[in-house]
Design an enzyme around this catalytic site. Structure first.
Site, PDB file in Angstrom:
ATOM      1  N   ARG A 238      34.375 -17.271 -39.096  1.00  0.00           N
ATOM      2  CA  ARG A 238      34.695 -15.894 -39.475  1.00  0.00           C
ATOM      3  C   ARG A 238      33.591 -14.973 -38.957  1.00  0.00           C
ATOM      4  NH1 ARG A 238      39.013 -17.663 -40.239  1.00  0.00           N
ATOM      5  NH2 ARG A 238      40.323 -17.557 -42.105  1.00  0.00           N
ATOM      6  N   GLU A 267      38.653  -7.331 -36.973  1.00  0.00           N
ATOM      7  CA  GLU A 267      39.642  -7.814 -36.000  1.00  0.00           C
ATOM      8  C   GLU A 267      40.882  -6.925 -36.047  1.00  0.00           C
ATOM      9  OE1 GLU A 267      40.247 -11.987 -36.689  1.00  0.00           O
ATOM     10  OE2 GLU A 267      38.170 -12.462 -36.243  1.00  0.00           O
ATOM     11  N   HIS A 286      40.765 -14.629 -31.799  1.00  0.00           N
ATOM     12  CA  HIS A 286      40.987 -15.475 -32.987  1.00  0.00           C
ATOM     13  C   HIS A 286      42.182 -16.428 -32.771  1.00  0.00           C
ATOM     14  CE1 HIS A 286      40.256 -15.630 -37.592  1.00  0.00           C
ATOM     15  NE2 HIS A 286      40.645 -16.816 -37.136  1.00  0.00           N
TER      16      HIS A 286
HETATM   17  C1  GLV Z   1      42.104 -19.239 -39.153  1.00  0.00           C
HETATM   18  O1  GLV Z   1      41.117 -18.641 -38.910  1.00  0.00           O
HETATM   19  C2  GLV Z   1      42.248 -20.098 -40.282  1.00  0.00           C
HETATM   20  O2  GLV Z   1      41.476 -19.974 -41.247  1.00  0.00           O
HETATM   21  O3  GLV Z   1      43.170 -20.918 -40.272  1.00  0.00           O
END
Ligand code: GLV
Length: 326
Positions: A238, A267, A286
């Site tokens: 994160r 994001e 991401h």
């Molecule tokens: C994505 O970032 C997740 O937590 O699956």
């Protein structure tokens, strides 16, 4: 009457139809635009279940008004977008999608590490832009990955599988975690060390820790300064775990060599963010778990969790397990 499920992002038809067999399904129709907060709150007030994504904020404001809400199936392993205490207080089950994405996310993390070390994005753009004139000894020379030292911050399921990939590249593996991981130590030869020792000695610092009150802002300028000057920093967990301004400053000052980032404080990151102006930053949108197979498996897990709740079974991947004892 079928339970009413609100799906906060467009899902493939297959999943939509599967849900429709058992539920009264309502879905935000956009694939790339987030459902507006006001609409989410309005839908949540009527919903028996929500199928959500990580950009949805699920908090006291939402839960306190969602009088029928029994379950949230959050399509992610991470659930830092959910106020768990508030959910538990209102007896709402929160489910995530672990396991099915472990290998896929580890693959992406390792690909990002390789791409950053071997300057693959820069090199690919160099060819496409017609800049390639001839073979040259030091042209786009990167740094070796094999036989280097990888430092994994957060040795959970994904961290362990990244370590497995690193072992295949003959890397020395060190890690820092809340607790020791005996399997990784015994099977992969990983060595536990303090956070500072990891920062000071790893060639690749790979962040895979979940975002919690303990990990938020864990990487400040001081942490980057402790790293080797030729270290490469990878973040696939994160964005809020790092201070992006501090990372930018460390990169510009040459305190570390490069960074590979799949996640950001905000994001989507804006195209004019200073980090994106640096050639030694590889930035991805991401996509850790983004393969067709894994995204389908994550949605299937969400469906299974909803089915469990509406058939009075404990969901397989319930996060607030304290609800089971109620
Ligand atoms: C994505 O970032 C997740 O937590 O699956």
């Amino acid at each position: 009457m079928k339970p009413y499920v609100y799906v906060t992002r467009k899902v493939p038809e297959e999943i939509y139809h599967k849900l429709q067999e058992q539920y009264d399904v309502d879905m935000w129709p956009e694939e790339e635009v987030q459902v507006p907060r006001e609409l989410l709150l309005e839908k949540a007030q009527k919903a028996d279940a929500l199928l959500t994504v990580i950009s949805d904020q699920l908090d006291e404001e939402l839960f306190s008004e969602a009088k029928n809400l029994k379950v949230v199936a959050n399509m992610a392993v991470g659930y830092d977008n959910v106020d768990l205490d508030a959910a538990s207080k209102h007896q709402i089950a929160i489910c995530n999608t672990p396991d099915v994405l472990t290998d896929t996310t580890a693959d992406l993390t390792f690909a990002l590490l390789l791409a950053t070390a071997r300057r693959m994005i820069e090199s690919a753009e160099f060819v496409k832009e017609g800049k390639w004139k001839s073979w040259s000894p030091m042209l786009l020379a990167g740094t070796d990955v094999h036989h280097k030292k990888i430092g994994i911050v957060g040795m959970g399921k994904i961290g362990t599988v990244v370590a497995k990939r690193a072992a295949g590249f003959d890397m020395e593996i060190i890690y820092h975690n809340r607790s020791r991981h005996e399997v990784a130590e015994e099977m992969l030869g990983a060595t536990y060390c303090s956070f500072d020792e990891l920062l000071e000695t790893a060639d690749f610092v790979v962040c895979l820790a979940p975002l919690t009150e303990h990990t938020r802002g864990m990487f400040q300028r001081e942490q980057f300064q402790k790293m080797k000057k030729d270290a490469i920093f990878i973040n696939a967990s994160r964005g809020a775990i790092i201070n992006e301004q501090a990372l930018y400053d460390a990169l510009v000052a040459g305190e570390i060599a490069a960074a590979g980032l799949d996640v950001f404080e905000k994001e989507p990151i804006s195209a004019d963010h200073p980090l994106l102006s640096l050639s030694n930053v590889v930035a991805l949108p991401h996509i850790g778990s983004a393969t067709k197979e894994t995204r389908m498996a994550m949605m299937e897990t969400c469906c299974e969790n909803l089915d469990a709740i509406f058939n009075d079974r404990p969901p397989k991947t319930l996060v607030n397990k304290n609800l089971l004892s109620l």
